[in-house]
Scaffold this motif. Structure first.
Motif, PDB file in Angstrom:
ATOM      1  N   ASP A   8       0.828  -1.207   0.000  1.00 31.76           N
ATOM      2  CA  ASP A   8       0.000   0.000   0.000  1.00 31.76           C
ATOM      3  C   ASP A   8       0.860   1.255   0.000  1.00 31.76           C
ATOM      4  OD1 ASP A   8      -2.144  -1.607   0.033  1.00 31.76           O
ATOM      5  OD2 ASP A   8      -2.446  -1.513   2.222  1.00 31.76           O
ATOM      6  N   ARG A   9       1.901   1.206   0.776  1.00 29.83           N
ATOM      7  CA  ARG A   9       2.821   2.350   0.870  1.00 29.83           C
ATOM      8  C   ARG A   9       3.433   2.634  -0.506  1.00 29.83           C
ATOM      9  NH1 ARG A   9       4.016   6.398   2.173  1.00 29.83           N
ATOM     10  NH2 ARG A   9       5.874   7.211   3.196  1.00 29.83           N
ATOM     11  N   LEU A  10       3.849   1.552  -1.169  1.00 33.69           N
ATOM     12  CA  LEU A  10       4.456   1.719  -2.490  1.00 33.69           C
ATOM     13  C   LEU A  10       3.434   2.234  -3.486  1.00 33.69           C
ATOM     14  CD1 LEU A  10       7.059   1.276  -4.132  1.00 33.69           C
ATOM     15  CD2 LEU A  10       6.268  -1.003  -4.664  1.00 33.69           C
ATOM     16  N   LYS A  11       2.187   1.704  -3.373  1.00 34.47           N
ATOM     17  CA  LYS A  11       1.127   2.136  -4.280  1.00 34.47           C
ATOM     18  C   LYS A  11       0.839   3.622  -4.098  1.00 34.47           C
ATOM     19  CE  LYS A  11      -1.809  -1.779  -5.400  1.00 34.47           C
ATOM     20  NZ  LYS A  11      -2.809  -2.665  -4.785  1.00 34.47           N
ATOM     21  N   LEU A  14       4.026   5.487  -5.607  1.00 36.33           N
ATOM     22  CA  LEU A  14       4.211   5.306  -7.049  1.00 36.33           C
ATOM     23  C   LEU A  14       3.015   4.523  -7.584  1.00 36.33           C
ATOM     24  CD1 LEU A  14       7.908   4.099  -6.866  1.00 36.33           C
ATOM     25  CD2 LEU A  14       7.205   6.339  -7.656  1.00 36.33           C
ATOM     26  N   PRO A  15       1.884   5.199  -7.793  1.00 37.51           N
ATOM     27  CA  PRO A  15       0.644   4.482  -8.107  1.00 37.51           C
ATOM     28  C   PRO A  15       0.748   3.652  -9.393  1.00 37.51           C
ATOM     29  CG  PRO A  15       0.296   6.859  -7.955  1.00 37.51           C
ATOM     30  CD  PRO A  15       1.731   6.644  -7.791  1.00 37.51           C
ATOM     31  N   ASP A  16       1.477   4.143 -10.367  1.00 41.89           N
ATOM     32  CA  ASP A  16       1.460   3.427 -11.644  1.00 41.89           C
ATOM     33  C   ASP A  16       2.552   2.364 -11.723  1.00 41.89           C
ATOM     34  OD1 ASP A  16       3.338   5.361 -11.501  1.00 41.89           O
ATOM     35  OD2 ASP A  16       3.383   5.748 -13.652  1.00 41.89           O
ATOM     36  N   ALA A  17       3.363   2.212 -10.670  1.00 36.32           N
ATOM     37  CA  ALA A  17       4.450   1.231 -10.734  1.00 36.32           C
ATOM     38  C   ALA A  17       3.962  -0.175 -10.407  1.00 36.32           C
ATOM     39  CB  ALA A  17       5.565   1.621  -9.762  1.00 36.32           C
ATOM     40  N   VAL A  18       3.008  -0.286  -9.493  1.00 37.14           N
ATOM     41  CA  VAL A  18       2.585  -1.599  -9.012  1.00 37.14           C
ATOM     42  C   VAL A  18       1.604  -2.212  -9.994  1.00 37.14           C
ATOM     43  CG1 VAL A  18       1.518  -2.833  -7.106  1.00 37.14           C
ATOM     44  CG2 VAL A  18       2.938  -0.826  -6.668  1.00 37.14           C
ATOM     45  N   ALA A  35       9.631  -0.869 -16.208  1.00 35.58           N
ATOM     46  CA  ALA A  35      10.156   0.478 -16.412  1.00 35.58           C
ATOM     47  C   ALA A  35      10.283   1.247 -15.104  1.00 35.58           C
ATOM     48  CB  ALA A  35       9.255   1.246 -17.382  1.00 35.58           C
ATOM     49  N   ARG A  36       9.472   0.877 -14.089  1.00 40.13           N
ATOM     50  CA  ARG A  36       9.495   1.630 -12.839  1.00 40.13           C
ATOM     51  C   ARG A  36      10.252   0.898 -11.738  1.00 40.13           C
ATOM     52  NH1 ARG A  36       5.530   5.430 -12.862  1.00 40.13           N
ATOM     53  NH2 ARG A  36       6.847   6.361 -11.282  1.00 40.13           N
ATOM     54  N   LEU A  37      10.961  -0.157 -12.109  1.00 40.51           N
ATOM     55  CA  LEU A  37      11.608  -1.012 -11.102  1.00 40.51           C
ATOM     56  C   LEU A  37      12.589  -0.234 -10.225  1.00 40.51           C
ATOM     57  CD1 LEU A  37      12.350  -3.800  -9.898  1.00 40.51           C
ATOM     58  CD2 LEU A  37      14.057  -3.988 -11.690  1.00 40.51           C
ATOM     59  N   VAL A  38      13.499   0.485 -10.892  1.00 39.25           N
ATOM     60  CA  VAL A  38      14.547   1.171 -10.135  1.00 39.25           C
ATOM     61  C   VAL A  38      13.942   2.211  -9.207  1.00 39.25           C
ATOM     62  CG1 VAL A  38      16.641   2.549 -10.334  1.00 39.25           C
ATOM     63  CG2 VAL A  38      16.182   0.755 -11.991  1.00 39.25           C
TER      64      VAL A  38
END
Lengths: 552, 423
Positions: A8-11, A14-18, A35-38
Motif C-alpha cells: 500500500d505504501r508503495l502504491k 508510485l501508483p502506476d508502478a505496481v 520500467a518503474r523497477l529502479v
C-alpha cells in the motif's frame, strides 16, 4: 510492517508502478512494471517507513509459454530491512524473447553479481549495468543454461562437452600456442592473475590484480571455476535427490545447506518436524559451525604465515568429524537432514561423547588464543586492515560473521528464528574493534572465534534438554503445490538462503541458493584499491569465502 | 701459521722429500690441500643442511601436534637422503620463456654465496679453512652474493610471482645487512680485529667472558644481530620472499629438481651460518671454559686432538641451540607485512644498532677492562641473560602444563614423551 502495508505504501507513492500484489505466495510479492523497477527499489530503500537497505537475493525464473500465457522471465528481488525487520519480494515480468531490465546496481551494489548471474544463466540484459558479462560460464559460451529449453552445445573450442565423447576422444589437447599468447601491458602497472590455483584463494578463485609494486590498484574477482550447476541439477533430480548436492554447495558447513534445503521443502509441503529431530538438527549444526569456524580462523592464520594454529584446529576438528561420523555416517558431506526430520537418531552414547568432547574443547580454545590471538604480529596484520563500515556491509550484502564484525548485531538464528534456536540462551556476537576500528579484519576473525564459544553454549544446553521421541515424521511423496518460498538459516558464512519455485511436480521448477560467500566476494573489488598484496590475502581470509559456495 | 699452509708444506716435505720453498710443484700441493679442504667444508654443509631439514620437520611436527617424517631409517633420520635423491631424479625444467643463462646460473650463485662463508667459520681451536684477517667483512661480503642470485632467479624465471619474490628478497637482504653489520661492528670494536679467530680469542670460555654479557650495548647488539640474521635468512617471521600464501613460493617458483634443492640447501646452510656467526661474535665461539687457547696450542698428540674435538663440539652445540631457536620461531609466528618489515629495519633496528656501536665505543673509552664497573656490568648482564632464559623456559613450561591434563583426559596418553620414544 506487513507485506500488504508495504504494498500500500508503495502504491501510494508510485501508483502506476505496481501491477499486482501476489499475496497467495508464501512470500508475498509485489509485481512492478519493469520500467518503474529502479524507482520502486529506490523508494523502498529510502522511505523512512520501509528502509530496505539489504538486497537479500536477486535472481530470475524462466517460465515457458503454457497454453494461452506467453513465456516470460521473472526477475525476483528479495528485500529486507534490518532496521524495521520486515521484507518484501519485488518481481518484474520480462519478455522471454528479449528480456531487458534496468539494473538496480545503483541502489544496492550487491546486485552486481546477482544480475551478472541472471545475464549469464538466463540471458537477461540489464541496461546500465557497469560490468555486464558472464560470471559462471566462459565468456564465449553459447546459450543460457538455466533456460528451460536450453540445448547444450556439443563442443566448446573443439572440446566435447559430454562424458562419452570425452572418453571416446581419449586425451584432450588443451593448451595451444594462441592460449599462451603474451598479453600486452596496457596500464603501465603490473597485471597478474592471483589464482585460480593460488594458495590463499581458498579454492579455485581467480583475482585479476593490478599492482604498483606491492600496493594494489585493484583486484577483480573472477569466479566460476567450480560451477557445477547444482541449481540446474536440482531441477532434474527432484527434492530429495538434491539433498546430497546441497552438501557440495558448502563442504565446510554441509549441515547448514542441508538444513536450509530441508526447511524450504518443509515449508512448501507443510511438514512438521518432531521435537527430538529439531534437537538433533541443532546439535549437528552447531558442531558443524564449530568445525567450519575452526577452518576459517585457522586458515586465516595460515594465510598470514602461521602454520601451527591451523594444524591445532585440524586436530580438534578431527574429533568433531569422528562425532559426525557417529551421528550421520559421514565426516564431511553429511546428507543428514530429511524432510520432516533427520536420517538417524543421535544415541545417548554419542551425546555423552559430545559432552566429554566439550569438556576437553573449552580449554583447547584457550590454547588457540595463547597461540595466535594475542600475537603482536598477527594483530598488526589484521587490525585496521580492510575496514568495512556497517553501511557498506549492508549495501554489499555481507552476512553472518562478516556483518556482525562490522558491528551490526544480526543473527538469523535469533532475529528470524527457525528450528528451536530461540529456546536456548546464547548471545549474538558483534565486532568491538578490540585492536583497531570496528569492522576491520581482526573483528571478523574475533567474531568467529567468539561464536565458537556461543556454539559450545548452545551445544551444552541442547545435549542437556534433548527429549525422547521420533526423529522423523512419515511423509508422503514430496509433491508440493505450485508456490515459491525463500528460507534462510544462519550458516558459518552467514545467511544461507534457499529460494525454491515449485510447479506441482516432484521436482523443483527452479531453485537458487543464496550463499554468504557469493555476496562477500562483491565487496573485494570495492575494498581492494590501496591494499597491499598481503592485505588482500588477509581480507579474503577474514571474509572466509569458499569457492564451491560462490560458484555452486 | 695457517693450518692449510702448514699441511701443504708437510705434504711436500714428507711425500716428495723436497723443500716447499724451492720445489717448483709446491703450488700443486697447495691446490690439492685447498681442494680437499673445500670438499670437507662442502661435506659439512651437506651433512649439516641435510639432517637439519629432518630435525626441523620433526620439531615442526612436535610443535604442530603431528608426527613428521618417521619412515626412512630409524626415526626417519634418513628422510633427507630420500628427499635429496628424489630431487636428483626429477626433471630439470626450464620454462620456455625464461632467460636461460640467468635462470640456470642463479642457484649456483646463491649456493656459492652461502658456501663461501664457511671458509672463515672457526669450528674449533684450529679447525678453520682460512683465518682471514678480514674474516667478518668477508662473511658480510660473500653472503651478499646471495642477493644477486635471488634477483637472477626472480628475473630469469620470467614469472611475475618469481619477480615479486626476487625483488622482495633483494630489498629485504640489502636493508637488513645494515643493522647486522652495525651490530657486528660493536663486536669488532671490542675485539679490535676482523679475524674470526681473533674475535673468538678476545672472549673466554665462561659466560661472563662472552661479548654478549660484557655490557648492555653488546647485549642489545646480539639481539639485533639475531633478528637481522633471521631476516637475511628469509626465515619466518621475515619469510616474505617465499611467502607461500601471498606470492606462492617466491623466486624459486619455477625451479624443479636439484636446482630447486640448491635454494633450500642454501637456506638451511644459511641458518647455520647465522647461528655460527652469532656464536663466534657474541657467545664465545669454540672457547672451552677453563682452558686457555695457549694451552690448546701447546698440547701434543691425542690431548691436542681431544681439545680440538671438544672445542668443535662446543661450537656446534652453541650454534645448534641457536638453530633450534630459529626453528621454533619459524613454526610459531606469523609473517610481517612488507611495510612493517621495512619499518622494523629502518626505523628501529638501524638507529638502535648504530646507537649500540656508539655506546660500545663510549664504554670502551670510559670503563677500564677488568675494573669494578666492568665486572658489575658483566654480572648484571649475565643476570639479565639468565632471567631471559628462565622466563623463556617458564613460558614454555606453563604452556605445556596448561594443556597436559586436558590432553591426557581426551587422548588417554601423555602429551610428553621422551625423545627416544618418539612416534
Amino acid at each position: 510492517m506487513t507485506e500488504s502495508e508495504i504494498c500500500d505504501r508503495l502504491k501510494a507513492a508510485l501508483p502506476d508502478a505496481v501491477e499486482e500484489f501476489e499475496s497467495q505466495l508464501l512470500d508475498p510479492a509485489i509485481r512492478v512494471k519493469p520500467a518503474r523497477l529502479v524507482e520502486a527499489c529506490r523508494f523502498l530503500r529510502d522511505d523512512p517507513s520501509t528502509r530496505m537497505h539489504y538486497l537479500r537475493l536477486v535472481t530470475g525464473v524462466d517460465r515457458l509459454p503454457a497454453g494461452e500465457t506467453p513465456g516470460r522471465i521473472e526477475m525476483v528481488y528479495h528485500l529486507w530491512s534490518y532496521e524495521k525487520r520486515h521484507g518484501i519480494v519485488l518481481r518484474v515480468h520480462l519478455d522471454r524473447d528479449n528480456p531487458v531490465a534496468d539494473t538496480v546496481c545503483g541502489v544496492w551494489p550487491v546486485a552486481n553479481w546477482g544480475e551478472r548471474e541472471a545475464f549469464d544463466l538466463l540471458g537477461v540484459t540489464f541496461t546500465g549495468h557497469p560490468d555486464l558479462k558472464r560470471i559462471m560460464m566462459p565468456v564465449d559460451w553459447v546459450g543460457h543454461p538455466l533456460r528451460k529449453d536450453y540445448q547444450r552445445p556439443d563442443r566448446y573450442h573443439g572440446l566435447p562437452t559430454n562424458r562419452t565423447a570425452v572418453l571416446e576422444q581419449g586425451r584432450v589437447q588443451v593448451a595451444t600456442a594462441e592460449h599462451v599468447a603474451k598479453a600486452e601491458p596496457v596500464s603501465g602497472y603490473m597485471q597478474l592473475n592471483m589464482g585460480p590455483h593460488h594458495p590463499a584463494t581458498h579454492g579455485v578463485i581467480n583475482f585479476l590484480i593490478e599492482t604498483d609494486g606491492e600496493v594494489l590498484r585493484r583486484a577483480i574477482p573472477d569466479v566460476g571455476y567450480l560451477h557445477r550447476g547444482i541449481e540446474k541439477i536440482s531441477e532434474m533430480v527432484g527434492y530429495l535427490g538434491t539433498m546430497p548436492y546441497t552438501d557440495r554447495v558448502d563442504y565446510l558447513g554441509a549441515m547448514f545447506t542441508n538444513h536450509g534445503w530441508a526447511l524450504a521443502v518443509e515449508k512448501l509441503c507443510n511438514i512438521e518436524v518432531p521435537r527430538r529431530a529439531e534437537f538433533c538438527r541443532v546439535i549437528a549444526s552447531e558442531l558443524n559451525r564449530i568445525a567450519s569456524h575452526q577452518i576459517a580462523t585457522g586458515a586465516l592464520a595460515m594465510d598470514l604465515g602461521a602454520f601451527t594454529p591451523f594444524l591445532h584446529w585440524i586436530r580438534e576438528r578431527e574429533k568433531i568429524n569422528d562425532i559426525m561420523e557417529r551421528i550421520c555416517g559421514a565426516r564431511l558431506t553429511y546428507n543428514y537432514m530429511r524432510f520432516g526430520g533427520v536420517s538417524r537418531d543421535i544415541d545417548q552414547v554419542t551425546i555423552d561423547e559430545i559432552r566429554r568432547w566439550l569438556d576437553h574443547y573449552e580449554p583447547m580454545m584457550l590454547e588457540f588464543d595463547r597461540l595466535i590471538s594475542g600475537n603482536e604480529i598477527f594483530i598488526r596484520r589484521l587490525a585496521n586492515v580492510a575496514v568495512i563500515d556497517p553501511d557498506d556491509a549492508i549495501a554489499y550484502g555481507l552476512v553472518g560473521p562478516n556483518l556482525r564484525g562490522s558491528g551490526l548485531a544480526w543473527d538469523v538464528r535469533r532475529d528470524e528464528p527457525y528450528s528451536i534456536y530461540n529456546e536456548f540462551e546464547w548471545d549474538v556476537i558483534t565486532g568491538t574493534g578490540v585492536h583497531g576500528v570496528v569492522g576491520d579484519a581482526f573483528d571478523r576473525y574475533d567474531c568467529r572465534l567468539r561464536e565458537i564459544r556461543e556454539s559450545v553454549r548452545i551445544l551444552r544446553q541442547a545435549c542437556e534438554r534433548i527429549p525422547e521421541g521420533e526423529v522423523r515424521t512419515k511423509t508422503a511423496r514430496i509433491k508440493p503445490a505450485a508456490n515459491e518460498v525463500y528460507t534462510r538459516v544462519e550458516g558459518p558464512r552467514g545467511e544461507c538462503g534457499f529460494f525454491v519455485v515449485s510447479d506441482g511436480t516432484d521436482k523443483p521448477y527452479r531453485s537458487r541458493f543464496r550463499t554468504g560467500s557469493f555476496t562477500a566476494m562483491t565487496i573485494i573489488e570495492h575494498l581492494s584499491p590501496g591494499l597491499m598484496i598481503a592485505d588482500l590475502v588477509a581480507l579474503i581470509g577474514s571474509l572466509d569465502v569458499l569457492a564451491p559456495e560462490i560458484d555452486r | 701459521m695457517n693450518i692449510m699452509h702448514y699441511l701443504a708444506d708437510l705434504l711436500v716435505r714428507s711425500l716428495f722429500k723436497a723443500d716447499p720453498a724451492t720445489w717448483p710443484y709446491t703450488w700443486i700441493a697447495y691446490a690439492v690441500v685447498i681442494g680437499v679442504g673445500a670438499l670437507l667444508a662442502f661435506a659439512f654443509v651437506a651433512i649439516f643442511a641435510g639432517p637439519v631439514t629432518w630435525i626441523e620437520r620433526r620439531i615442526a611436527g612436535r610443535i604442530q601436534s603431528r608426527i613428521g617424517p618417521n619412515r626412512n631409517g630409524p626415526q626417519g633420520c634418513l628422510q633427507w637422503l630420500a628427499d635429496g635423491i628424489k630431487c636428483w631424479l626429477k626433471e630439470d625444467l626450464v620454462p620456455a620463456t625464461a632467460d636461460k643463462p640467468l635462470y640456470l646460473a642463479a642457484p649456483y650463485l646463491v649456493f656459492t654465496g652461502m658456501f663461501g662463508a664457511f671458509v672463515v667459520l672457526p669450528f674449533g681451536a684450529h679447525v678453520i679453512a682460512a683465518d682471514l684477517n678480514v674474516g667478518l667483512l668477508y662473511i658480510l661480503a660473500v653472503t651478499s652474493l646471495v642477493v644477486v642470485g635471488l634477483l637472477m632467479a626472480g628475473w630469469g624465471s620470467n614469472s611475475k610471482w618469481a619477480l615479486f619474490g626476487g625483488v622482495r628478497s633483494a630489498a629485504q637482504l640489502v636493508s637488513y645487512e645494515v643493522p647486522s653489520a652495525f651490530s657486528l661492528m660493536a663486536v669488532v670494536l671490542m675485539a679490535g680485529t676482523l679475524s674470526t679467530q681473533g674475535i673468538v680469542g678476545a672472549q673466554g670460555g665462561w659466560p661472563w667472558q662472552w661479548f654478549v654479557f660484557r655490557n648492555p650495548f653488546l647485549f642489545a647488539a646480539f639481539i639485533m644481530y639475531f633478528i637481522s640474521a633471521i631476516a637475511e635468512g628469509n626465515r619466518t617471521p621475515f619469510d616474505l620472499p617465499e611467502a607461500e600464501s601471498e606470492i606462492i613460493a617466491g623466486y624459486n617458483i619455477e625451479y624443479s629438481g636439484m636446482r630447486f634443492l640448491f635454494f633450500l640447501f642454501a637456506e638451511w646452510a644459511n641458518m647455520w651460518i647465522m647461528a655460527a656467526v652469532a656464536t663466534l661474535a657474541f657467545l664465545g665461539g669454540w672457547q672451552i671454559p677453563g682452558i686457555s687457547p695457549e694451552r690448546i696450542a701447546e698440547a701434543k698428540g691425542w690431548t691436542f686432538v681431544g681439545w680440538q674435538a671438544l672445542s668443535f663440539a662446543i661450537f656446534v652445540f652453541k650454534g645448534t641451540c641457536l638453530v633450534f631457536t630459529i626453528i621454533q620461531i619459524r613454526w610459531t609466528l606469523p609473517r610481517l607485512r612488507v611495510d612493517q618489515l621495512m619499518i622494523t629495519c629502518w626505523k628501529y633496528l638501524v638507529p638502535l644498532s648504530m646507537g649500540s656501536a656508539t655506546g660500545v665505543l663510549l664504554l670502551m673509552a670510559l670503563v677500564r677492562e677488568g675494573g669494578i664497573v666492568d665486572w658489575v656490568m658483566r654480572g648484571a648482564m649475565l643476570l639479565v641473560g639468565l632471567l631471559v632464559a628462565g622466563a623463556y623456559i617458564r613460558k614454555v613450561r606453563a604452556t605445556f602444563m596448561a594443556d597436559r591434563d586436558n590432553y591426557k583426559k581426551m587422548e588417554g596418553r601423555d602429551l610428553w614423551y621422551p625423545p627416544y620414544r618418539l612416534p
